[in-house]
Design an enzyme around this catalytic site. Structure first.
Site, short mmCIF file in Angstrom:
data_model
loop_
_atom_site.label_atom_id
_atom_site.label_comp_id
_atom_site.label_asym_id
_atom_site.label_seq_id
_atom_site.Cartn_x
_atom_site.Cartn_y
_atom_site.Cartn_z
N GLY A 108 0.81 -1.22 0.00
CA GLY A 108 0.00 0.00 0.00
C GLY A 108 0.84 1.27 0.00
O GLY A 108 2.07 1.23 -0.11
N ARG A 128 -4.12 3.04 19.13
CA ARG A 128 -3.46 4.30 19.54
C ARG A 128 -3.89 4.80 20.91
O ARG A 128 -3.09 5.34 21.66
CB ARG A 128 -3.75 5.40 18.51
N CYS A 178 -1.40 11.04 10.99
CA CYS A 178 -0.47 11.94 10.28
C CYS A 178 -0.71 13.41 10.64
O CYS A 178 0.24 14.16 10.90
CB CYS A 178 -0.56 11.72 8.78
N GLU A 211 -11.35 11.42 11.15
CA GLU A 211 -10.13 12.23 11.28
C GLU A 211 -10.24 13.28 12.39
O GLU A 211 -9.28 13.52 13.13
CB GLU A 211 -9.84 12.89 9.93
N HIS A 227 0.35 17.50 4.43
CA HIS A 227 -0.85 18.08 5.05
C HIS A 227 -0.53 19.49 5.57
O HIS A 227 0.51 19.70 6.22
CB HIS A 227 -1.31 17.24 6.25
N1 LIG Z 1 -1.59 7.27 3.89
C1 LIG Z 1 -1.18 8.00 4.92
O1 LIG Z 1 -0.72 9.16 4.78
C2 LIG Z 1 -1.28 7.46 6.32
C3 LIG Z 1 -0.73 8.21 7.36
C4 LIG Z 1 -0.79 7.72 8.67
C5 LIG Z 1 -1.38 6.50 8.91
N2 LIG Z 1 -1.91 5.78 7.88
C6 LIG Z 1 -2.50 4.48 8.19
O2 LIG Z 1 -1.65 3.48 7.63
C7 LIG Z 1 -2.41 2.35 7.23
C8 LIG Z 1 -2.15 2.05 5.75
O3 LIG Z 1 -2.59 3.16 4.97
P1 LIG Z 1 -2.32 3.25 3.41
O4 LIG Z 1 -2.61 4.66 3.06
O5 LIG Z 1 -1.00 2.67 3.08
O6 LIG Z 1 -3.46 2.28 2.81
P2 LIG Z 1 -3.49 1.49 1.40
O7 LIG Z 1 -2.71 2.22 0.38
O8 LIG Z 1 -4.92 1.23 1.16
O9 LIG Z 1 -2.74 0.10 1.71
C9 LIG Z 1 -3.34 -0.93 2.48
C10 LIG Z 1 -2.42 -2.14 2.60
O10 LIG Z 1 -3.04 -3.11 3.46
C11 LIG Z 1 -3.27 -4.32 2.73
N3 LIG Z 1 -4.61 -4.83 3.07
C12 LIG Z 1 -5.81 -4.29 2.75
N4 LIG Z 1 -6.82 -5.05 3.24
C13 LIG Z 1 -6.24 -6.10 3.87
C14 LIG Z 1 -6.75 -7.24 4.55
N5 LIG Z 1 -8.05 -7.45 4.72
N6 LIG Z 1 -5.84 -8.12 5.08
C15 LIG Z 1 -4.52 -7.92 4.93
N7 LIG Z 1 -3.97 -6.86 4.29
C16 LIG Z 1 -4.83 -5.97 3.76
C17 LIG Z 1 -3.19 -3.96 1.25
O11 LIG Z 1 -2.76 -5.13 0.55
P3 LIG Z 1 -3.17 -5.40 -1.00
O12 LIG Z 1 -2.31 -4.51 -1.85
O13 LIG Z 1 -2.87 -6.84 -1.16
O14 LIG Z 1 -4.65 -5.06 -1.12
C18 LIG Z 1 -2.13 -2.87 1.29
O15 LIG Z 1 -0.85 -3.44 1.37
C19 LIG Z 1 -3.89 2.69 7.56
O16 LIG Z 1 -4.22 2.17 8.82
C20 LIG Z 1 -3.87 4.21 7.57
O17 LIG Z 1 -4.90 4.76 8.35
C21 LIG Z 1 -1.87 6.23 6.59
#
Ligand SMILES: NC(=O)c1ccc[n+]([C@@H]2O[C@H](COP(=O)([O-])OP(=O)(O)OC[C@H]3O[C@@H](n4cnc5c(N)ncnc54)[C@H](OP(=O)(O)O)[C@@H]3O)[C@@H](O)[C@H]2O)c1
Length: 349
Positions: A13, A109, A148, A201, A241
């Protein structure tokens, strides 16, 4: 020190890819396992991952076979970038099995025995790990990174809270698209538009900084006593952000004093020498038109938060703008920084 083997959950992801990128040359950690959903499991990382970053996919991970997240992971430390709705029990099982879990998901958290960690803000909160081990058993433990938007806000608020006390904080965010993961928000919803709602959020932004700036006493954290009001917006920016903050202090201060306290902020000595620490966590800009996501988000490899437009507020006391990189300081970079602190403090050996 020999390299510590680490795994990445949610490695395909948006945040998972940042972990892969940042860990490629890390002096202490070596990626030995990657895991993602059942859709990706069984493929090589190169096959499963739609690589989004501007640097090439590191060679060392291309041929790693993607595990399911409940599979056996060949590592001591796990970075979790799982969606929050799946992260909870998976992270608990891994900690129970003896692994250290540094998570970006929101699930744990606010658990009273889980440190919500930003090294420059609350390095001492890792003492909660003892409470966690006593309550939950198992050799491992969970340490969470903050949301974040909350991360960059807490970094800006920390020195002000320490110096003057905070009474009220109002924050309006303009959050980047990468914060919604991949593929994230539909182009038809965000081009030429602003979305004035991001699920969950505002609650995170109103609660997490109070835990981060809270006091640890007798194995428990008392949240800092100020109130926060947050309004969160999604805007058509790729990364970074931006937050407009107004605040009221407990003690009167002049604008020069506020700027000087922000400029003088640094983490405790145990933090300043960590590999991911920026030379200073806050950069104060005196340019009228900064900070801007396009121009300031990559400051100090994305680990430095920029504060600008510090000025008096006719309703509260002061107002300013805060900018941070959401997938670097606000996610993968912040989590790796946390793990480095755990090594430096002897929680990971
Ligand atoms: N994006 C940000 O700026 C940010 C900042 C702080 C915190 N976060 C947190 O970090 C986490 C990841 O965010 P992201 O933005 O990287 O999301 P993302 O792009 O949607 O990536 C999700 C990841 O989790 C995997 N996944 C999805 N559903 C799953 C399941 N049922 N079982 C196992 N693996 C699964 C996906 O695998 P596949 O590719 O195989 O579907 C992918 O590797 C979230 O909790 C988010 O709230 C994100």
């Amino acid at each position: 020190m020999s390299e510590i083997p680490v795994g990445i959950l949610g490695a395909t992801g948006m945040v998972g890819q940042r972990f892969v990128q940042l860990l490629a040359d890390h002096p202490w950690f070596k990626v030995t396992s990657v895991a993602a959903s059942e859709t990706s499991a069984g493929q090589t990382y190169a096959e499963a991952c739609h690589w989004l970053l501007s640097t090439p996919m590191p060679h060392a991970v291309r041929d790693l076979v993607v595990h399911p997240v409940n599979g056996v992971l060949n590592c001591q430390l796990v970075f979790s970038a799982l969606p929050s709705h799946v992260a909870g029990p998976i992270e608990e099982d891994l900690a129970r099995a003896g692994l250290v879990v540094c998570t970006n998901a929101s699930t744990h958290r606010l658990d009273p025995d889980v440190p919500l960690l930003i090294p420059e803000v609350d390095a001492g909160h890792t003492a909660l790990i003892e409470t966690q081990r006593r309550r939950r058993g198992g050799g491992g433990f969970i340490v969470a990174s903050a949301n974040c938007s909350a991360t960059q806000l807490a970094l800006a608020l920390k020195p002000l809270h320490d110096a003057f006390g905070l009474h009220l904080v109002s924050v309006v965010t303009m959050q980047a698209l990468s914060g919604a993961g991949y593929p994230g928000v539909s182009a038809l919803d965000i081009l030429d538009n602003v979305l004035p709602f991001i699920a969950g959020e505002e609650d995170k932004l109103e609660s997490e900084p109070r835990k981060l700036l809270g006091k640890l006493e007798d194995g428990e954290i008392t949240p800092a006593p100020f109130a926060i009001s947050a309004q969160c917006n999604r805007v058509p920016v790729r990364d970074g952000h931006t937050e407009c903050v107004s605040l009221q202090l407990e003690r009167q201060a002049g604008v020069d004093e506020v700027i000087s306290v922000l400029e003088g902020f640094s983490g405790p000595p145990e933090v300043t020498s960590l590999p991911s620490s920026p030379s200073r966590p806050l950069l104060v800009s005196c340019q009228d038109d900064r900070p801007q996501p396009l121009r300031n988000r990559n400051s100090e490899r994305g680990m430095c938060v920029t504060v600008g437009r510090v000025r008096p507020c006719p309703i509260l006391d002061f107002k300013f703008v805060v900018l941070g990189h959401n997938t670097l300081r606000g996610a993968a970079g912040g989590s790796i920084h946390n793990a480095e602190l755990l090594v430096a403090q002897g929680w990971i050996t």
